[in-house]
Design an enzyme around this catalytic site. Structure first.
Site: not given
Length: 215
Positions: A114, A206, A209, A110
């Protein structure tokens, strides 16, 4: 304003053990080892629900006592398709449930500016068009990566696609269901919303992660 979507295509897997394990995933103090183990376990739980409608056929079995008629899955081929990299955490749980499944991979990242997905890798079984595809990714935020993965699989001729996530934002659910009129979605939780950085709230951070111990 609350997001409106076709709830008939959404299954929330809210078993008490799922809710218990999800609370551990959300905890910022949960380490990578335990996080990985629970993501795998929740993949297995969701797999039960995602395969609930598989048809059965009779099979004759000889037990130590007598002959009897049992049931087996009838003619269904399955592919597990993780969206890299976080989706890898759910694969082993699903393979415990469906050991004969093939595994395809879709690599997406990603753009932090944006929030749009970019594909960098795809590798599928040769007969992917003949298989039910269980697309897995722990988090459904904006829905961009999931939509791109589903569109890729449709382009390969896949007819039955089921998206399995652990937590989902309402915005992501609506985006995915609006983008594909036949996909079905399984999640352990529908969270509150996305924040200004397109992170799920309350979320769990995340997932990639936390699974792999990176930053």
């Amino acid at each position: 304003m609350a997001e409106e979507f076709d709830i008939a295509r959404v299954t929330v897997v809210d078993h008490p053990m799922v809710q218990h394990k999800l609370s551990i995933l959300r905890d910022a103090n949960t380490g990578s080892k335990q996080f990985r183990e629970i993501v795998k376990e929740l993949g297995l739980f969701e797999g039960y629900e995602a395969t609930r409608d598989f048809p059965l056929e009779d099979v004759h079995v000889t037990t130590p006592v007598c002959e009897t008629v049992c049931k087996k899955i009838s003619g269904r081929k399955v592919a597990v398709v993780p969206i890299l990299r976080a989706g890898l955490g759910m694969v082993d749980g699903l393979l415990e449930l469906v050991p004969a499944a093939r595994v395809g991979h879709i690599g997406m990242y990603r753009d932090e500016g944006t929030h749009e997905p970019h594909e960098y890798y795809c590798k599928m079984p040769a007969d992917i068009d003949k298989r039910i595809c269980l697309v897995v990714d722990p988090m459904l935020a904006t829905g961009g990566s999931a939509i791109a993965a589903i569109q890729y699989l449709r382009g390969q001729g896949v007819k039955d696609i089921r998206l399995l996530v652990i937590i989902a934002a309402p915005e992501g659910i609506k985006a995915v269901l609006d983008a594909d009129e036949n996909v079905r979605l399984f999640t352990c939780s529908i969270d509150e919303r996305l924040n200004e950085r397109a992170y799920i709230v309350p979320g769990l951070g995340d997932a990639g992660d936390r699974i792999f111990g990176t930053k």
